[in-house]
Design an enzyme around this catalytic site. Structure first.
Site, mmCIF file in Angstrom:
data_model
loop_
_atom_site.group_PDB
_atom_site.id
_atom_site.type_symbol
_atom_site.label_atom_id
_atom_site.label_comp_id
_atom_site.label_asym_id
_atom_site.label_seq_id
_atom_site.Cartn_x
_atom_site.Cartn_y
_atom_site.Cartn_z
ATOM 1 N N PHE A 1 -17.323 -6.981 -14.401
ATOM 2 C CA PHE A 1 -16.277 -7.710 -15.133
ATOM 3 C C PHE A 1 -15.740 -8.909 -14.361
ATOM 4 O O PHE A 1 -15.153 -9.816 -14.938
ATOM 5 C CB PHE A 1 -15.111 -6.760 -15.489
ATOM 6 C CG PHE A 1 -14.170 -6.497 -14.338
ATOM 7 C CD1 PHE A 1 -13.163 -7.406 -14.029
ATOM 8 C CD2 PHE A 1 -14.290 -5.355 -13.549
ATOM 9 C CE1 PHE A 1 -12.298 -7.175 -12.965
ATOM 10 C CE2 PHE A 1 -13.435 -5.127 -12.473
ATOM 11 C CZ PHE A 1 -12.439 -6.039 -12.185
ATOM 12 N N LYS B 1 -26.843 -7.421 -20.187
ATOM 13 C CA LYS B 1 -25.844 -6.423 -20.616
ATOM 14 C C LYS B 1 -24.587 -6.734 -19.794
ATOM 15 O O LYS B 1 -24.434 -6.277 -18.663
ATOM 16 C CB LYS B 1 -26.374 -5.013 -20.321
ATOM 17 C CG LYS B 1 -25.786 -3.898 -21.182
ATOM 18 C CD LYS B 1 -24.279 -3.799 -21.164
ATOM 19 C CE LYS B 1 -23.743 -3.131 -19.924
ATOM 20 N NZ LYS B 1 -22.235 -3.175 -19.877
ATOM 21 N N GLU C 1 -18.427 -4.799 -20.570
ATOM 22 C CA GLU C 1 -17.790 -4.639 -21.881
ATOM 23 C C GLU C 1 -16.308 -5.022 -21.839
ATOM 24 O O GLU C 1 -15.649 -5.074 -22.872
ATOM 25 C CB GLU C 1 -17.981 -3.207 -22.402
ATOM 26 C CG GLU C 1 -17.346 -2.096 -21.565
ATOM 27 C CD GLU C 1 -18.205 -1.639 -20.376
ATOM 28 O OE1 GLU C 1 -18.895 -2.476 -19.767
ATOM 29 O OE2 GLU C 1 -18.148 -0.437 -20.057
ATOM 30 N N CYS D 1 -15.813 -9.500 -5.099
ATOM 31 C CA CYS D 1 -16.549 -8.654 -4.162
ATOM 32 C C CYS D 1 -16.569 -9.268 -2.770
ATOM 33 O O CYS D 1 -16.921 -8.613 -1.806
ATOM 34 C CB CYS D 1 -17.977 -8.451 -4.646
ATOM 35 S SG CYS D 1 -18.878 -9.987 -4.658
HETATM 36 P P1 NAD Z 1 -18.895 -1.245 -12.606
HETATM 37 O O1 NAD Z 1 -19.864 -0.671 -11.641
HETATM 38 O O2 NAD Z 1 -17.869 -0.357 -13.189
HETATM 39 O O3 NAD Z 1 -19.667 -1.905 -13.860
HETATM 40 C C1 NAD Z 1 -20.742 -2.789 -13.683
HETATM 41 C C2 NAD Z 1 -21.677 -2.670 -14.878
HETATM 42 O O4 NAD Z 1 -22.173 -1.341 -14.934
HETATM 43 C C3 NAD Z 1 -21.008 -2.957 -16.211
HETATM 44 O O5 NAD Z 1 -21.879 -3.722 -17.010
HETATM 45 C C4 NAD Z 1 -20.773 -1.567 -16.784
HETATM 46 O O6 NAD Z 1 -20.837 -1.552 -18.193
HETATM 47 C C5 NAD Z 1 -21.903 -0.756 -16.197
HETATM 48 N N1 NAD Z 1 -21.526 0.654 -15.983
HETATM 49 C C6 NAD Z 1 -20.306 1.131 -15.657
HETATM 50 N N2 NAD Z 1 -20.330 2.470 -15.535
HETATM 51 C C7 NAD Z 1 -21.601 2.853 -15.789
HETATM 52 C C8 NAD Z 1 -22.264 4.107 -15.825
HETATM 53 N N3 NAD Z 1 -21.619 5.251 -15.560
HETATM 54 N N4 NAD Z 1 -23.560 4.135 -16.118
HETATM 55 C C9 NAD Z 1 -24.234 3.002 -16.378
HETATM 56 N N5 NAD Z 1 -23.656 1.779 -16.374
HETATM 57 C C10 NAD Z 1 -22.359 1.694 -16.079
HETATM 58 O O7 NAD Z 1 -18.225 -2.509 -11.876
HETATM 59 P P2 NAD Z 1 -17.020 -3.404 -12.393
HETATM 60 O O8 NAD Z 1 -15.763 -2.605 -12.308
HETATM 61 O O9 NAD Z 1 -17.371 -4.055 -13.673
HETATM 62 O O10 NAD Z 1 -17.027 -4.534 -11.271
HETATM 63 C C11 NAD Z 1 -16.357 -4.415 -10.047
HETATM 64 C C12 NAD Z 1 -17.300 -3.924 -8.965
HETATM 65 O O11 NAD Z 1 -18.406 -4.818 -8.840
HETATM 66 C C13 NAD Z 1 -16.652 -3.894 -7.586
HETATM 67 O O12 NAD Z 1 -17.063 -2.733 -6.933
HETATM 68 C C14 NAD Z 1 -17.210 -5.128 -6.909
HETATM 69 O O13 NAD Z 1 -17.239 -5.074 -5.503
HETATM 70 C C15 NAD Z 1 -18.583 -5.164 -7.473
HETATM 71 N N6 NAD Z 1 -19.155 -6.495 -7.357
HETATM 72 C C16 NAD Z 1 -20.112 -6.683 -6.407
HETATM 73 C C17 NAD Z 1 -20.666 -7.932 -6.253
HETATM 74 C C18 NAD Z 1 -21.718 -8.173 -5.211
HETATM 75 O O14 NAD Z 1 -22.322 -9.224 -5.234
HETATM 76 N N7 NAD Z 1 -21.995 -7.245 -4.312
HETATM 77 C C19 NAD Z 1 -20.257 -9.006 -7.064
HETATM 78 C C20 NAD Z 1 -19.282 -8.765 -8.031
HETATM 79 C C21 NAD Z 1 -18.749 -7.487 -8.168
#
Ligand code: NAD
Length: 510
Positions: free
Chosen positions: A164, A188, A191, A296
């Site tokens: 997000f 994808k 959401e 991040c």
């Molecule tokens: P998230 O892991 O909750 O979600 C990321 C994606 O995974 C979304 O599209 C979501 O729909 C999907 N998802 C969520 N739960 C899932 C499940 N149980 N099974 C399958 N798919 C699932 O992450 P977020 O809250 O959207 O983003 C924040 C996180 O992203 C933080 O931990 C941040 O550090 C990380 N991030 C990392 C980087 C990097 O380059 N390392 C960059 C940006 C964000």
């Protein structure tokens, strides 16, 4: 799950707008009957309902992408580069439209959203150089009359699953190099803030990207699992939290896919006693609270070495009342709300747990959040944080900065290297020798020397170490070209026909 408005009703006050998929070059309403709420976090109200894809809808998107692939991969490099220049111009012209969508659904302030789009545009500009990027090698006369050359070819249909916090830029990290290399792409998006992905699709179509080459399917775990298991998908790029990144990597590779999965972070900024205190304090405030800490690469832990701690904490404390928290659409706002109410409450819980576990609250964002229903939290500073505390152990992903006091450089770098994450790290010092030793010793993928958020420029690659990355490939830059293509080596012979003969032995080069 939310009741859907019959037709899109953008602009009508109080109406919930429907956010559909984008498959085969057009908006496609979901048929699963499931949707998720999308909020304006500054107002605390639901503005849209996003369709959540079923397994069948994922399959439909893969079929469209697969049908578009043969013609897309056959397009000449010259034409694909030309198309990317058009894409660059269109995204540049619409950068404010994209940024406004980010502010409306994510909450980040408009200037920060413009910055996000600008950094994404750099990756599109990198992709404009695709003819040079996919060049192979050639060895003439490897054996008598035999030439050998290597080429890189696209994988086919690839998918990106994004978080997000960068709803435009992180997808650009993926689709720009993937498409430039000749792949078809299924996005994808998160959401929580899905609208930027639809504008992206429309701009790509307007630029001339053929239907089916770029698709958007919204969804939750159902959609993600369908992508991970689909035999028609060759590779998955993921950016998100560490537990999901690990799951994506394990499940995707189990299904025979190439996977790069970037995870969470706990970025430390070490300040040595010889550092410029004002420069370090400015950097800590920008990197700790920018985008409400939902980056991040945000600095989450400030490691104050030796006697720098007291003046540094004081310098930061002086700066905090000046940080203007408010609706990101207001030009004077410097920090917006958190993305959801639940996330705001979770972040706030670390202020309480930090205090309970012995940290000193220097600034309490629970007391300084603006009034109203928005998901706001003010800036918080915790001092005397130790490694056993939840505020240190967890990725908070909010505007809470923890100060850990260390007696020496060795103790400070030990903290970083013992941490399970290894995304970004920064060192503030005036000593070049120490800085050089630091970049040699530190276990993290992106290192800043007097630079608090060392996000690499687009012609390098982005990625962390340890639990911040699963898989071998970093995002964008040269590693993305490698990730989105596979190598082929051609050994060719154009012999003098008179010398032709059958030889059943193993090919020799001498
Ligand atoms: P998230 O892991 O909750 O979600 C990321 C994606 O995974 C979304 O599209 C979501 O729909 C999907 N998802 C969520 N739960 C899932 C499940 N149980 N099974 C399958 N798919 C699932 O992450 P977020 O809250 O959207 O983003 C924040 C996180 O992203 C933080 O931990 C941040 O550090 C990380 N991030 C990392 C980087 C990097 O380059 N390392 C960059 C940006 C964000």
């Amino acid at each position: 799950m939310t009741e859907l408005a019959e037709a899109p009703a953008a602009g009508r006050e109080g109406a919930i707008t429907r956010i559909p998929h984008w498959i085969g070059g057009q908006r496609v309403n979901g048929t699963s009957g499931r949707s998720g709420p999308v909020f304006n976090p500054a107002l605390g109200v639901q503005t849209s309902a996003v369709d959540l894809a079923s397994v069948e809808e994922i399959d439909a998107a893969v079929k469209e992408a697969a049908a578009a692939f043969p013609a897309w991969r056959a397009m000449s490099l010259a034409r694909r580069a030309e198309l990317f220049f058009r894409i660059r111009e269109l995204f540049h012209a619409h950068r404010e439209d994209l940024a406004k969508l980010l502010t409306a659904e994510h909450g980040k302030v408009l200037s920060d959203a413009m910055g996000e789009v600008a950094r994404g545009l750099e990756v599109i500009e990198f992709a404009c150089g695709v003819p040079t990027l996919v060049k192979g090698d050639f060895s003439e006369q490897a054996s008598t009359g035999v030439d050998v050359y290597s080429i890189r070819q696209p994988l086919g249909v690839v998918a990106g699953i994004t978080p997000f916090n960068f709803p435009a830029m992180v997808p650009m990290w993926m689709w720009a190099p993937a498409l430039a290399c000749g792949n078809c792409f299924i996005l994808k998006p998160s959401e929580k803030d899905p609208s930027a992905s639809l504008l992206t699709a429309e701009l790509l179509k307007e630029a001339g990207v053929p239907d089916g080459v770029f698709n958007v399917v919204h969804g939750d775990k159902v959609a993600v699992d369908a992508l991970l298991e689909h035999p028609g998908i060759a590779a998955i790029s993921f950016v998100g939290s560490t537990p999901i990144a690990r799951y994506i990597y394990e499940t995707g590779t189990k299904h025979g896919k190439r996977v790069q999965a970037l995870g969470g972070a706990k970025n430390h900024m070490i300040v040595l006693p010889d550092a410029d205190i004002d420069m370090a304090a400015d950097a800590a405030v920008s990197a700790g609270y920018g985008s409400a800490g939902e980056r991040c690469m945000a600095v989450s832990v400030l490691v104050a070495v030796g006697d720098v701690a007291d003046p540094l904490v004081e310098a930061i404390k002086q700066r905090l009342p000046k940080v203007k928290v408010g609706d990101g659409m207001q030009p004077d706002s410097e920090m917006g709300p958190l993305v959801t109410r639940e996330h705001r409450d979770k972040v706030a819980s670390y202020i309480a747990s930090g205090s309970d576990q012995g940290a000193k609250i220097v600034a309490d964002g629970r007391e300084t959040a603006p009034d109203g229903d928005g998901f706001f939290l003010g800036v918080s500073l915790l001092d005397n944080v130790t490694t056993e505390m939840d505020a240190y152990r967890d990725e908070i992903f909010g505007p809470v900065l923890s100060v850990v006091r260390a007696a020496s450089y060795d103790e400070a770098i030990g903290l970083v290297n013992d941490n399970p994450y290894g995304n970004g790290v920064a060192l503030f010092t005036r000593d070049g020798g120490v800085a050089r030793q630091f970049q040699f010793d530190v276990a993290a993928g992106m290192v800043g020397i007097n630079v608090p958020i060392p996000v690499p420029v687009a012609y390098y690659s982005f990625g962390g170490w340890k639990a911040s990355l699963f898989g071998d490939s970093h995002a964008y830059g040269p590693e993305s070209i490698h990730f989105y293509t596979r190598g082929k080596v051609v050994t060719s012979r154009w012999p003098d026909p008179s010398t032709s003969k059958v030889d059943l032995g193993f090919p020799q080069t001498r």
